[in-house]
Design an enzyme around this catalytic site. Structure first.
Site, PDB file in Angstrom:
ATOM      1  N   GLU A  61       0.574  -1.202  -0.109  1.00  0.00           N
ATOM      2  CA  GLU A  61      -0.045  -0.006  -0.049  1.00  0.00           C
ATOM      3  C   GLU A  61       0.972   1.305   0.004  1.00  0.00           C
ATOM      4  O   GLU A  61       0.598   2.142  -0.588  1.00  0.00           O
ATOM      5  CB  GLU A  61      -0.945   0.083   1.205  1.00  0.00           C
ATOM      6  CG  GLU A  61      -2.136  -0.934   1.139  1.00  0.00           C
ATOM      7  CD  GLU A  61      -1.720  -2.491   1.358  1.00  0.00           C
ATOM      8  OE1 GLU A  61      -0.613  -2.676   1.787  1.00  0.00           O
ATOM      9  OE2 GLU A  61      -2.611  -3.447   1.349  1.00  0.00           O
ATOM     10  N   HIS A 130     -11.583  -4.193  10.024  1.00  0.00           N
ATOM     11  CA  HIS A 130     -12.253  -3.892   8.561  1.00  0.00           C
ATOM     12  C   HIS A 130     -13.320  -3.320   8.429  1.00  0.00           C
ATOM     13  O   HIS A 130     -14.108  -3.481   7.594  1.00  0.00           O
ATOM     14  CB  HIS A 130     -12.490  -5.584   7.793  1.00  0.00           C
ATOM     15  CG  HIS A 130     -11.335  -6.022   7.259  1.00  0.00           C
ATOM     16  ND1 HIS A 130     -10.249  -6.359   7.837  1.00  0.00           N
ATOM     17  CD2 HIS A 130     -11.060  -6.430   6.069  1.00  0.00           C
ATOM     18  CE1 HIS A 130      -9.141  -7.086   6.761  1.00  0.00           C
ATOM     19  NE2 HIS A 130      -9.896  -7.151   5.666  1.00  0.00           N
TER      20      HIS A 130
HETATM   21  C1  LIG Z   1      -2.712  -4.928   4.350  1.00  0.00           C
HETATM   22  C2  LIG Z   1      -3.900  -5.452   3.576  1.00  0.00           C
HETATM   23  N1  LIG Z   1      -4.149  -5.341   2.470  1.00  0.00           N
HETATM   24  C3  LIG Z   1      -5.169  -5.764   1.606  1.00  0.00           C
HETATM   25  C4  LIG Z   1      -5.869  -6.788   2.154  1.00  0.00           C
HETATM   26  C5  LIG Z   1      -7.088  -7.399   1.420  1.00  0.00           C
HETATM   27  N2  LIG Z   1      -6.721  -8.889   1.332  1.00  0.00           N
HETATM   28  C6  LIG Z   1      -7.188  -9.675   2.448  1.00  0.00           C
HETATM   29  S1  LIG Z   1      -6.672 -11.468   2.116  1.00  0.00           S
HETATM   30  C7  LIG Z   1      -5.740 -10.738   0.547  1.00  0.00           C
HETATM   31  C8  LIG Z   1      -4.852 -11.634   0.051  1.00  0.00           C
HETATM   32  C9  LIG Z   1      -3.681 -12.216   0.343  1.00  0.00           C
HETATM   33  O1  LIG Z   1      -3.122 -13.403   0.190  1.00  0.00           O
HETATM   34  P1  LIG Z   1      -2.229 -14.233   0.796  1.00  0.00           P
HETATM   35  O2  LIG Z   1      -1.217 -13.350   1.631  1.00  0.00           O
HETATM   36  O3  LIG Z   1      -1.459 -15.129  -0.446  1.00  0.00           O
HETATM   37  O4  LIG Z   1      -2.752 -14.967   1.723  1.00  0.00           O
HETATM   38  P2  LIG Z   1      -4.158 -16.058   1.263  1.00  0.00           P
HETATM   39  O5  LIG Z   1      -5.522 -15.269   1.154  1.00  0.00           O
HETATM   40  O6  LIG Z   1      -3.946 -16.619  -0.173  1.00  0.00           O
HETATM   41  O7  LIG Z   1      -4.243 -17.226   2.348  1.00  0.00           O
HETATM   42  C10 LIG Z   1      -6.008  -9.312   0.432  1.00  0.00           C
HETATM   43  C11 LIG Z   1      -5.557  -8.471  -0.665  1.00  0.00           C
HETATM   44  C12 LIG Z   1      -5.522  -7.027   3.624  1.00  0.00           C
HETATM   45  N3  LIG Z   1      -6.503  -7.628   4.387  1.00  0.00           N
HETATM   46  N4  LIG Z   1      -4.526  -6.303   4.337  1.00  0.00           N
END
Ligand SMILES: Cc1ncc(C[n+]2csc(CCOP(=O)(O)OP(=O)(O)O)c2C)c(N)n1
Ligand SMILES: Cc1ncc(C[n+]2csc(CCOP(=O)(O)OP(=O)(O)O)c2C)c(N)n1
Ligand SMILES: [Mg+2]
Ligand SMILES: [Mg+2]
Lengths: 326, 324, 326, 324
Positions: A61, A130
């Site tokens: 971000e 959130h």
């Molecule tokens: C700092 C932040 N940015 C964006 C999000 C929105 N978000 C939630 S889960 C996610 C994807 C995360 O992917 P990953 O770390 O690969 O974990 P997975 O869901 O695949 O287990 C995003 C972008 C968030 N929760 N926190």
């Protein structure tokens, strides 16, 4: 007016229009491309404009927001989507120390025509990390403009207004509004940044609000009308700059004020509006001003607790009744 | 790289200008003409001079709060820099920025940033814009060893590498971030290796040698302009002075400073020129004199500058045409 | 009382005392060790307590602040020093989404006994990125406490108060105060968190303020006394929680209010205080409340501009005179 | 690692419990008993089960919003997890946290964090506290491939390596962060190599094999407890379901999902047990039945749970003894 356009589509349409008309406009953010946008706002745009202009970013971000600033400094008109306001805290240094500051600090040389959009608000049982509503809090920062489209028309207009502005503009889209419907006039002249709108005229109490609370206030207004209380409901639209003129004119008419604000009570935009009314229209007031804000808790998951924490029409009704001595 | 006499003179002149300019700044700070924070570049001049030499006017530069050397080497005028530090309207940031925030849009000099690592994302974005607009330009972003620990370093290097952006990252590794030695802040102290882990072409070079930096910078800029994505240069260097004007320097040994002063970039360059027989043709006295005159003029210009009217305090918070 | 202790020494002494008495207390931050602290607060402590307890961190504000939270969760009593408030933006996610939230979000299981100290304020010609006064802005966040020691005694006491608190406490030390002198009583019972103090009683106008502005207000009070205007000067001490009781009692006495606040005017703590007085003591007010805040600009380097941007005693005097019709 | 029958049964039981538990969650979500975000762990069960097996009660665990599997494998009761998702006081976070914020201090299960990479610094701090207090414990911190791009990943790995802290970092690389494939987010897609660049002992393993993860986890925990500093495990895995309940899965091919489902950790484990002749002794039907009973009980418990009184909304913003 067929009222079938969603708020989501309105934002998308505005982005599409801007990108079609101006090669310098591009969209970047997490999941805006292949996923179609966390709230499906940018669905289809990747196919339409390609990966050069609809850019999926890593979860970074601070840096992609900063990259938006850099691109804006260097001739582009970026729209940075921060998925939700909750993650904007990670980008605050870039927003406050660079975007908001560069023009002044450089003695007027470097303006930053950057648009940052983000989803905001509670009410979806997403719990403490959130569910922030920080738009009022962002409005503290000089150098920024802070827009809070409530209607489908504003969802559409504000993208264009923000892109036409030479300075950084933040647009807060309440996530619960994405499915709301209305119609859009794509040909008219949009109501400018910094202008509040009277959604319902009234003579007994002025209700100042913005974003999703506008609809809560309108709902309350209907209920209050049945009690014979005639409230005026004003959509602030922009939290920075604030439209002092429209606010004070309304106060002069009703002499009573309620502010409805999705932020935590202490130190939110409601306090600022009260402060300004105190400063500019003190002698017009017939009674203490009141505010209906979010209770000062990290928002809880359980629905009944979350509902109790957020502003609700009933609270507005109760506040208005008390104010009118009913 | 060919080192002709003209280039030799120019390098020497620019390095000495930075040295003398900052020495004068110290005096002016004592006389309270300059205030706020003042971070000196003395000892590190070779890097700025060599790097700026590798650029064209179209390229862009982003530096830190320790940026006098960059502004001068980039060609921002002595007068406007001095006037800036005097807080005058004639300053390159109209007196709003001071020592840490020199800006000159016409020289594509984008500051002057006082948040450590805060300019890296900006550099990424500027390079992204160039790439999108298909302009063959480089954005140079300079930062210290301290910046390497910040999250933005990581995020920015990843973005630049991922998107193959025309950025030249330059780390001035002077071994300390304020009073904290690199060994207390990085598990991997070979900084160029960190950059390599992003698949960025990366190199460690002697930052005390203007020739070595110039060579590396030239090659890096060519590489970038050939479309090969970002390059990272770690320049080993040392600041001869305190971190800022308020630093008791408790964290390093005098002996270490003395050792490094033997590698003074001016001295190293002079010796090199002697070796290759060019030194005798560099008229050092004339250069000293010219620099002195230029700095005197700058001080006078700054003294005679005007103070911004108080009514204009809020000017530039928003653009004039803006609705703010 | 020999008045020779500096504010800096008071903070250092309080840290030393806490570290001596409690093995779990440690200090971590940028340059707190070998350098002796950016403002020399921790000078000498590395030698005294060793590198295990006086920890120089890399420039990683987000992560060492988060590490402070983790250490607090796991039995320690960390004092995290963020060099200045300007860099705290990088740590805001940790502060708002973790420190302020964990207790509530875990249903009361995980309290975070973390103390975060940071230098704050403008006035040193450090320009736009190094002159923020964000303490009022941080006070928006539920779950945090926000302390603003103005006096040498409070500089001392508040470290201990914060460490004794089970929840996250932020201490904002105005950098211009570090050299100020006073005496400290190390044996007495400190005035608790959440209690404001009347520094000068008066009957005509209440001035509410905190931090370095306390001294500006006291200076103004002296000048006003010569005009026969008797102001009451109240040091809020804590911006979250705010001491509504002391505030309202003063309003009931003077019926006039000025708030002096180092933050940017819109949306700062001054607005919140006005809002609360409006809510709780509206009928006590004889005139509109006024505020003397920082002008809404990124702070400029040039001294005359910076002076013009910040609250100054003369502005307080002028505001008070206007309010009294003089 | 010796795989005896008891362990085999336990692994199978736990993985199946997670699978069935989440399948029931999906139903309950459709019935609007569970609300908010619900992120399923289905397909990745081997990792949580094997990792938790390597820990003692004194070790600590920090996970993401996709943490049901961890909570269950760590021994947080089905009942309290289900009640949490129903928003009831009997929930492990009193109904304040929901699916993304399961906490259980008595199990040293520290959540349930919904800010990507936000728990890494906390893990560093917990490990720092253990080191300072000379307690021989491990803090396990789990995160996805998406977290690797965040600045906090970099900062936290550096701190842990620099201070030689007892942290086990576990990256669940399921190839996507929401809808964005790893290749669009990292210039270096071999994530374990990034960790290695901090001089952290680092390894990529098959996250679909509970045996392989268990082996690696055991060794890692031993290493850490021997005082060798942090270890990093990259577990290659795949989520079989959508990112959350609102995901149209436009970003990946059905064929890819089908391919990965062939590596279903339950299937892989069953086949392995067949190979080594243990499967016949695992009474799969009995396990299914026991799990069904347990989940039914949990749902009933959750249904019968109580709602927090509205007066208590503001409770726990500050500690009761606090002055707030
Ligand atoms: C700092 C932040 N940015 C964006 C999000 C929105 N978000 C939630 S889960 C996610 C994807 C995360 O992917 P990953 O770390 O690969 O974990 P997975 O869901 O695949 O287990 C995003 C972008 C968030 N929760 N926190
Ligand atoms: C984000 C941030 N944290 C802390 C500071 C305070 N600070 C200013 S300079 C500095 C040291 C930076 O060292 P380095 O990057 O090595 O550059 P050098 O000063 O050695 O040129 C620090 C800690 C800052 N300006 N920004
Ligand atoms: Mg350095
Ligand atoms: Mg993933």
């Amino acid at each position: 007016m067929d009222n079938t356009t969603t708020y989501r589509e309105a934002v998308r349409e505005a982005i599409r229009k801007a990108m079609t008309e101006n090669e310098s406009v591009f969209l970047m953010g997490e999941d805006v491309g292949h996923y179609g946008g966390c709230y499906a706002v940018s669905m289809g745009l990747l196919d339409e404009f390609g990966a050069q202009r609809i850019i999926d970013t890593p979860l970074s971000e601070s840096s992609f927001t900063g990259a938006g600033i850099g691109a804006a400094l260097n001739g582009m008109r970026p729209i940075v989507e921060i998925m939700t306001v909750n993650f904007s805290l990670l980008a605050l240094d870039q927003i406050m120390n660079n975007a908001a500051t560069l023009l002044h600090m450089s003695g007027g040389q470097l303006n930053v025509p950057l648009v940052i959009r983000m989803a905001t608000g509670g009410g979806k049982q997403l719990a403490a990390q959130h569910s922030h509503s920080l738009e009022g809090w962002f409005a503290h920062i000089p150098g920024l403009k802070v827009l809070t489209p409530a209607t489908v028309q504003d969802a559409y207009d504000m993208v264009g207004l923000a892109l036409a502005d030479p300075d950084p503009v933040l647009i807060f889209e309440n996530a619960l509004l994405y499915n709301s419907k209305g119609s859009i006039d794509t040909q008219g002249t949009p109501v400018p940044i910094g202008k509040a709108l009277i959604h319902k005229a009234g003579k007994d109490i002025s209700i100042f609000t913005y974003g999703i609370s506008l609809f809560k206030a309108l709902e309350a207004a209907e209920a209050l009308a049945k009690d014979g209380i005639d409230v005026e409901v004003i959509d602030l639209r922009s939290l920075r700059p604030l439209d002092d003129e429209t606010v004070m004119n309304s106060v002069k008419k009703t002499h009573k004020v309620i502010i409805v604000d999705e932020g935590w009570k202490s130190g939110s935009i409601s306090a600022e509006i009260m402060a300004r009314i105190n400063e500019q229209a003190f002698y017009e007031l017939d009674a203490p001003m009141a505010r209906v804000c979010t209770v000062e808790v990290p928002l809880p998951y359980a629905k009944h607790l979350e509902d109790a924490a957020l502003p609700q029409p009933q609270k507005i009704v109760d506040t208005a009744r008390t104010m009118m001595g009913k | 790289m060919e080192l002709d006499l003209m280039k030799a003179k120019e390098f020497y002149h620019k390095m000495l200008l930075i040295r003398r300019f900052e020495e004068r700044c110290v005096e002016l700070y004592s006389n309270q003409k300059i205030r706020g924070f003042l971070h000196l570049y003395i000892g590190e001049e070779a890097i700025a001079v060599a790097l700026m030499d590798a650029l064209t006017k179209e390229d862009a530069v982003l530096a830190t709060y320790r940026e006098h050397g960059y502004a001068l080497a980039r060609g921002v005028s002595c007068e406007s820099i001095m006037a800036e530090m005097f807080g005058k309207v004639e300053g390159c940031s109209r007196g709003r920025g001071g020592s840490m925030h020199l800006f000159d849009a016409s020289a594509r000099f984008y500051g002057g940033s006082a948040i450590v690592a805060g300019a890296l994302p900006l550099a990424v974005g500027m390079a992204l814009a160039d790439k999108m607009q298909k302009r063959n330009r480089v954005t140079v972003c300079v930062f210290g060893d301290g910046a390497v620990a910040e999250g933005e370093f990581h995020e920015s290097l990843n973005l630049a590498a991922l998107w193959k952006l025309p950025v030249l990252f330059v780390c001035e590794n002077n071994l300390y971030a304020m009073g904290t030695a690199l060994k207390y802040t990085e598990s991997e102290t070979e900084i160029y290796k960190k950059a390599a882990s992003y698949k960025i072409s990366s190199k460690q070079i002697d930052g005390m040698s203007v020739i070595e930096v110039a060579k590396a910078a030239k090659r890096a800029v060519e590489d970038i302009k050939d479309g090969n994505g970002p390059v990272f240069l770690e320049c080993l260097t040392y600041r001869f002075r305190a971190h800022s004007m308020f630093d008791a320097e408790l964290y390093r040994e005098k002996a270490e400073v003395i050792e490094w002063k033997k590698k003074d970039p001016l001295l190293v360059f002079e010796n090199r020129l002697k070796e290759i027989g060019l030194w005798s043709e560099v008229d050092a006295t004339a250069i000293e004199d010219a620099i002195k005159t230029a700095i005197d003029k700058a001080v006078e210009f700054a003294e005679n500058g005007t103070l911004e009217a108080l009514e204009d305090l809020e000017k530039f918070v928003y653009s004039e045409v803006s609705h703010g």
